[in-house]
Design a protein around this motif. Sequence first.
Motif, mmCIF file in Angstrom:
data_model
loop_
_atom_site.group_PDB
_atom_site.id
_atom_site.type_symbol
_atom_site.label_atom_id
_atom_site.label_comp_id
_atom_site.label_asym_id
_atom_site.label_seq_id
_atom_site.Cartn_x
_atom_site.Cartn_y
_atom_site.Cartn_z
ATOM 1 N N ASP A 190 0.997 -1.055 0.200
ATOM 2 C CA ASP A 190 -0.093 -0.118 0.073
ATOM 3 C C ASP A 190 0.950 1.256 -0.026
ATOM 4 O OD1 ASP A 190 -1.877 -1.533 0.229
ATOM 5 O OD2 ASP A 190 -2.238 -1.452 2.252
ATOM 6 N N ASN A 191 1.134 1.576 -1.216
ATOM 7 C CA ASN A 191 2.427 2.701 -1.331
ATOM 8 C C ASN A 191 2.106 4.053 -1.209
ATOM 9 O OD1 ASN A 191 1.747 2.864 -3.781
ATOM 10 N ND2 ASN A 191 3.259 2.168 -4.816
ATOM 11 N N LEU A 192 0.767 4.463 -1.169
ATOM 12 C CA LEU A 192 0.178 5.547 -1.233
ATOM 13 C C LEU A 192 -0.757 5.698 -0.162
ATOM 14 C CD1 LEU A 192 0.396 8.503 -2.460
ATOM 15 C CD2 LEU A 192 -1.478 7.896 -4.108
ATOM 16 N N ILE A 193 -0.531 6.418 0.876
ATOM 17 C CA ILE A 193 -1.545 6.530 2.097
ATOM 18 C C ILE A 193 -1.952 7.789 2.588
ATOM 19 C CG2 ILE A 193 -1.547 5.758 4.755
ATOM 20 C CD1 ILE A 193 0.433 3.479 3.936
ATOM 21 N N LEU A 194 -3.133 7.957 2.966
ATOM 22 C CA LEU A 194 -3.619 9.182 3.238
ATOM 23 C C LEU A 194 -3.223 9.367 4.869
ATOM 24 C CD1 LEU A 194 -5.490 11.883 2.732
ATOM 25 C CD2 LEU A 194 -7.344 10.277 3.539
ATOM 26 N N LEU A 195 -2.590 10.561 5.053
ATOM 27 C CA LEU A 195 -2.431 10.900 6.481
ATOM 28 C C LEU A 195 -3.419 11.792 7.130
ATOM 29 C CD1 LEU A 195 1.499 11.781 5.828
ATOM 30 C CD2 LEU A 195 0.610 9.716 6.581
ATOM 31 N N HIS A 196 -3.740 11.550 8.408
ATOM 32 C CA HIS A 196 -4.730 12.408 9.195
ATOM 33 C C HIS A 196 -4.239 13.553 9.726
ATOM 34 C CE1 HIS A 196 -7.814 9.544 8.385
ATOM 35 N NE2 HIS A 196 -7.557 8.405 9.121
ATOM 36 N N LYS A 197 -2.832 13.476 9.628
ATOM 37 C CA LYS A 197 -2.228 14.655 10.022
ATOM 38 C C LYS A 197 -0.693 14.909 9.368
ATOM 39 C CE LYS A 197 0.525 12.412 13.810
ATOM 40 N NZ LYS A 197 0.927 12.388 15.406
ATOM 41 N N PRO A 198 -0.221 16.118 9.344
ATOM 42 C CA PRO A 198 0.893 16.434 8.572
ATOM 43 C C PRO A 198 2.014 15.341 8.909
ATOM 44 C CG PRO A 198 0.060 18.374 9.282
ATOM 45 C CD PRO A 198 -0.913 17.483 10.007
ATOM 46 N N PRO A 199 2.761 15.097 8.138
ATOM 47 C CA PRO A 199 4.021 14.175 8.466
ATOM 48 C C PRO A 199 5.005 14.743 9.408
ATOM 49 C CG PRO A 199 4.502 14.892 6.285
ATOM 50 C CD PRO A 199 2.999 15.559 6.712
ATOM 51 N N GLU A 200 5.881 13.923 10.224
ATOM 52 C CA GLU A 200 6.962 14.420 10.878
ATOM 53 C C GLU A 200 8.166 14.533 10.120
ATOM 54 O OE1 GLU A 200 7.215 12.005 14.445
ATOM 55 O OE2 GLU A 200 5.315 12.606 15.219
ATOM 56 N N PHE A 201 8.651 15.747 9.846
ATOM 57 C CA PHE A 201 9.964 15.791 8.720
ATOM 58 C C PHE A 201 11.132 15.490 9.685
ATOM 59 C CE2 PHE A 201 6.452 18.699 7.148
ATOM 60 C CZ PHE A 201 6.406 18.080 5.989
ATOM 61 N N LEU A 202 11.371 14.175 10.163
ATOM 62 C CA LEU A 202 12.429 13.821 10.699
ATOM 63 C C LEU A 202 13.640 13.444 10.037
ATOM 64 C CD1 LEU A 202 10.926 12.326 14.085
ATOM 65 C CD2 LEU A 202 11.648 14.801 13.823
ATOM 66 N N LEU A 203 13.522 12.705 8.870
ATOM 67 C CA LEU A 203 14.209 12.200 8.038
ATOM 68 C C LEU A 203 14.440 12.900 6.675
ATOM 69 C CD1 LEU A 203 13.248 8.659 8.633
ATOM 70 C CD2 LEU A 203 15.262 9.868 9.499
ATOM 71 N N LEU A 204 14.145 14.139 6.691
ATOM 72 C CA LEU A 204 14.428 14.985 5.607
ATOM 73 C C LEU A 204 15.344 14.989 4.668
ATOM 74 C CD1 LEU A 204 12.837 18.483 6.271
ATOM 75 C CD2 LEU A 204 11.967 16.846 4.722
ATOM 76 N N SER A 205 15.210 14.662 3.326
ATOM 77 C CA SER A 205 16.165 15.118 2.295
ATOM 78 C C SER A 205 16.144 16.100 1.394
ATOM 79 C CB SER A 205 16.184 13.763 1.230
ATOM 80 O OG SER A 205 16.917 14.036 0.246
ATOM 81 N N SER A 206 14.733 16.489 1.245
ATOM 82 C CA SER A 206 14.410 17.950 0.522
ATOM 83 C C SER A 206 13.032 18.458 1.083
ATOM 84 C CB SER A 206 14.263 17.550 -0.998
ATOM 85 O OG SER A 206 13.515 16.832 -1.595
ATOM 86 N N LEU A 207 12.747 19.627 0.821
ATOM 87 C CA LEU A 207 11.494 20.170 0.883
ATOM 88 C C LEU A 207 11.253 21.090 -0.441
ATOM 89 C CD1 LEU A 207 11.996 21.998 4.347
ATOM 90 C CD2 LEU A 207 10.262 20.115 3.804
ATOM 91 N N VAL A 208 9.883 20.871 -0.888
ATOM 92 C CA VAL A 208 9.420 21.241 -2.184
ATOM 93 C C VAL A 208 8.439 22.493 -1.877
ATOM 94 C CG1 VAL A 208 8.504 20.832 -4.355
ATOM 95 C CG2 VAL A 208 9.860 19.045 -3.233
ATOM 96 N N TYR A 209 8.627 23.514 -2.342
ATOM 97 C CA TYR A 209 7.897 24.803 -2.299
ATOM 98 C C TYR A 209 7.242 25.214 -3.627
ATOM 99 C CZ TYR A 209 9.159 25.143 2.696
ATOM 100 O OH TYR A 209 9.306 24.915 4.069
ATOM 101 N N ILE A 210 5.864 25.537 -3.400
ATOM 102 C CA ILE A 210 5.334 25.989 -4.828
ATOM 103 C C ILE A 210 5.174 27.617 -4.805
ATOM 104 C CG2 ILE A 210 4.474 23.895 -5.685
ATOM 105 C CD1 ILE A 210 1.733 24.908 -4.894
ATOM 106 N N ARG A 211 5.086 28.271 -5.832
ATOM 107 C CA ARG A 211 5.037 29.787 -5.930
ATOM 108 C C ARG A 211 3.555 29.840 -5.604
ATOM 109 N NH1 ARG A 211 6.518 30.941 -10.970
ATOM 110 N NH2 ARG A 211 4.447 31.106 -11.869
ATOM 111 N N ALA A 212 3.318 30.954 -4.553
ATOM 112 C CA ALA A 212 2.178 31.086 -4.355
ATOM 113 C C ALA A 212 0.986 31.831 -5.404
ATOM 114 C CB ALA A 212 2.115 31.838 -2.881
ATOM 115 N N SER A 213 1.571 32.506 -6.134
ATOM 116 C CA SER A 213 0.801 33.434 -7.034
ATOM 117 C C SER A 213 -0.048 32.607 -7.952
ATOM 118 C CB SER A 213 1.804 34.474 -7.761
ATOM 119 O OG SER A 213 2.782 33.706 -8.543
ATOM 120 N N ASP A 214 0.219 31.253 -8.130
ATOM 121 C CA ASP A 214 -0.300 30.507 -9.173
ATOM 122 C C ASP A 214 -1.005 29.183 -8.504
ATOM 123 O OD1 ASP A 214 2.199 31.342 -10.473
ATOM 124 O OD2 ASP A 214 0.986 30.925 -12.316
ATOM 125 N N LYS A 215 -1.163 29.265 -7.046
ATOM 126 C CA LYS A 215 -1.831 28.350 -6.272
ATOM 127 C C LYS A 215 -3.262 28.610 -6.489
ATOM 128 C CE LYS A 215 -2.213 24.870 -3.542
ATOM 129 N NZ LYS A 215 -1.715 23.186 -4.046
#
Length: 323
Positions: free
Chosen positions: A298-323
Amino acid sequence: MRVSYTEHNTHFERSKTLFEEIRASIHNNEEDRSFWRPVLPWGGVFTIKAGRKAVSCTPLYVKINLKNTCTIDGFLMILYVILRENQGFSRELAFFLGKQFVEYFLYLMDSCDYTTVKMLWIWDRMSKRQYRSVIHQAALEIDLFGNEHQNFTENLENLMFTMQESLCTNWSCPARFQEFIKTTINISPPHELPHRDPIQSAVDEFFCPKLRLCSEIGCDGLREFSQRVFCHGPPPFVILNMQQWNSEDLSYVPYYLALCQHRYFLEGATLFNKEEHHYSAAFQIDSCWMHYDGLRNDNLILLHKPPEFLLLSSLVYIRASDK
């Protein structure tokens, strides 16, 4: 898309794309937290179809086996979600990766043709020095074991291309004017705990003007660094390389990021398990967090809360003006 013909009219029946299926599963099935089928599974087997001219020949291999694809899988999944949630971003990304590549990538992901989309990335974006390949009998094995930033982030062409100019105050400096160019955003944790968010502080340090002692041999001047800028304007999304950060440095991950006078929203992250040397990913769809791990059944799971970013490799941010 299927075409159905009747005696009196012609109509089209459009089946759901992968993104539409995932989005529907989030809102329609609150009890089952996992997506109903594997998405972008680890590895893959790509079969080569021989043409008529190859009938009398003995090909070197007739299929390609992919290994350790987690170094691109998580980012491919995040990229797909970003482009499907933000229609205008496809046109912007096409400027860097090519319109044909972007359209074919989306078509393959929409159609759940996962092995082909990985081959598209390997053949179109990666260089041969970035992976190992060997022929076993009639199969070519491609091993992507390594670092996801080398296999993915560094292959985004000039998307995050930045430049910073510097000028030494010493007129006799052998290299008085210099340009510092970077193609990725690799930030380091601050040496001292800042008064505000450490990630925002590290990003500011990467882009802000500064004054340093000149490092040229025999020069005792001061080097003035200008504001670092994106050479092609603010990109639709940015990837922050977080490999130098420890979990204790990440007590707080900002959902909003100020970057070159633009506002960016947190869209996803890739995670690295050092013990398994394995990458996974987390991302948002309609403000709901999902966790993707190509190795799991089951490789795609819905989380009931934001994940804990303890093993981070990268963070991805998107530009807000087009959101």
